[in-house]
Design a protein around this motif. Structure first.
Motif, PDB file in Angstrom:
ATOM      1  N   ARG A  47      23.984  89.068  34.967  1.00 21.23           N
ATOM      2  CA  ARG A  47      25.219  88.461  34.468  1.00 21.23           C
ATOM      3  C   ARG A  47      26.210  88.406  35.613  1.00 21.23           C
ATOM      4  O   ARG A  47      26.412  89.389  36.345  1.00 21.23           O
TER       5      ARG A  47
ATOM      6  N   MET B 204      24.324  93.715  28.370  1.00 14.58           N
ATOM      7  CA  MET B 204      22.973  93.189  28.561  1.00 14.58           C
ATOM      8  C   MET B 204      22.000  93.910  27.633  1.00 14.58           C
ATOM      9  O   MET B 204      22.063  95.128  27.487  1.00 14.58           O
TER      10      MET B 204
ATOM     11  N   GLU C 169      20.035  88.576  27.727  1.00 14.07           N
ATOM     12  CA  GLU C 169      20.028  87.739  28.927  1.00 14.07           C
ATOM     13  C   GLU C 169      18.592  87.501  29.397  1.00 14.07           C
ATOM     14  O   GLU C 169      17.852  88.445  29.684  1.00 14.07           O
TER      15      GLU C 169
END
Length: 450
Positions: free
Chosen positions: A277, A401, A272
């Motif tokens: 997120r 992540m 990411e």
């Protein structure tokens, strides 16, 4: 099928969103057409008119509202004795693929051919009855999984020993802890005599020592020539067991190849850039809407979402979730691991003495701080685990992540390149001067003796 243990050809599975209960006529006809194409129903058993069947097939448009493809044109082969890993994000179609292969659900299109006896473990503990004893449940669960009574009797002592529940085997399962139930359930499945074994996230049951035992059992099965399909988010197990991996994405196969290459490509895809997120509708454990996760954030020492942090500064991991009903004994955890899947550490929200045992319904924000200098530089993965009261096992959201720990320039963190390992702790050292530097038995200015 010579030299092939499993061959999937164009497997596709379509679902209608938000519809439960009885099948519609159109759904029944589509299911019948799928079974005909897979060779399970004789063409004469269908309604007359091949043209109508072809027209129904052509109407299956993935763009039409209310319908989606959980699987779409999945084709692959597995050789006898091969251990194949299947990875992908939550909802990518991994479990649906195993359910189709296990004949739990019929494909809408395509077919799968398998050689030999097939056994599947898609949900640990399925078929366990709380009022029956552990002994009775071994026989019931073994029968559900396809074992014959004689086979269960022959392996009963080994199953109980593997699960380490001998002292409680004649106790009703309702008095077992969740760990005891999962150990016994896995032990039954691990002793199946099958040529092809389909496993869905079963290596995450129990505590760390039992997971190691499970991994050893899977290695033993693979070493004896069993063909295994393993769905898992635990890349450490995937890398250790599998020589080949399929990456499922959006219902199709995105990549099929050597384990290291596929895992690396998958992890790179989910990195990411923002360090945050967000899930507007939330992510809930399957079939349990009491809790939904809505956000995961990696925050630097200034409180900014980032995908890389300085090793010389503290950083925070933040979770945002919603409880739709009051809950007691809820546990939320954050796990940091290497990108190869080796856990580095896990921290739980109950480490905060201020966390109440019972939590009211509402929206919650939880934040944990990782101190400066604790993690060594390198690429790391963030996962979340949620244990709801009454659940058989924690709900894992793995590899949500990917982030980087960058070399820091803060005092006390110099020479980070010399600190090998996944953690980089600053431990208490004591350095004192104990002498003038002369070798034992000597003194500055005095000539060596002899």
């Amino acid at each position: 099928m010579t030299g092939v243990a499993l061959k999937a050809e164009g497997l596709s599975k379509e679902y209608r969103l938000g519809v439960r209960g009885r099948q519609t006529l159109a759904e029944g006809v589509r299911g019948l057409w799928g079974r005909m194409r897979s060779g399970k129903v004789a063409p004469g058993a269908a309604a007359s008119g091949g043209t109508k069947m072809r027209r129904l097939e052509a109407q299956m448009d993935p763009q039409r509202p209310g319908w989606f493809w959980a699987l779409k044109d999945v084709s692959f082969e597995v050789a006898p004795g091969e251990v194949l890993g299947i990875i992908g994000a939550n909802g990518a179609g991994k479990s649906t693929l195993l359910k189709v292969l296990a004949r739990v659900t019929e494909p809408t299109r395509g077919r799968a051919r398998m050689a030999g006896r097939v056994a599947s473990l898609l949900e640990v503990g399925t078929g366990f009855h709380p009022e029956l004893t552990g002994r009775e449940n071994v026989f019931v669960n073994g029968a559900i999984l396809g074992m014959r009574e004689g086979e269960i009797r022959r392996k009963f002592d080994a199953i109980v020993d593997f699960a380490d529940v001998a002292d409680f085997i004649d106790t009703p399962v309702k008095r077992y802890s969740s760990g005891m139930r999962t150990r016994l359930a896995f032990a039954v499945a691990a002793h199946l005599e099958a040529d092809l074994l389909l496993l869905d996230e079963v290596l995450s049951v129990g505590d760390a020592s039992f997971q190691k035992k499970c991994l050893g059992k899977m290695e033993d099965l693979a070493g004896h020539g069993r063909t295994v399909l393993l769905v898992s988010h635990r890349f450490g197990s995937i890398v250790e067991l599998c020589g080949r991996v399929i990456w499922v994405d959006g219902g199709g196969i995105r990549m099929d190849g050597p384990t290291d290459a596929v895992v690396e490509a998958y992890l790179a895809s989910i990195a990411e850039a923002s360090g945050a997120r967000n899930w507007e509708r939330g992510i809930s454990p399957q079939g349990d809407a009491r809790l939904s996760l809505h956000a995961l954030r990696l925050l630097n020492h200034r409180g900014e979402p980032v995908n890389a942090v300085d090793a010389g500064h503290d950083f925070d991991v933040e979770l945002e979730y919603v409880l739709r009903s009051p809950l007691t004994s809820l546990r939320l955890g954050v796990e940091v691991s290497s990108v190869q899947g080796s856990p580095i550490f896990t921290t739980l929200d109950i480490d905060d003495p201020g966390v109440a045992e019972s939590r009211h319904a509402g929206r919650y924000l939880a934040r944990v701080r990782v101190p400066a200098g604790f993690l060594a530089p390198g690429r790391r993965s963030l996962s979340v685990a949620i244990e709801l009261p009454g659940a058989v096992r924690p709900f894992a959201l793995a590899n949500l992540m990917i982030f980087d720990i960058m070399e820091g320039a803060a005092p006390g963190l110099a020479e980070t390149r010399m600190r090998k390992g996944l953690v980089c702790p600053r431990l208490a050292w004591q350095v004192v001067r104990t002498g003038d530097g002369a070798p034992p038995g000597e003194h500055p200015g005095r000539p060596p003796q002899g």
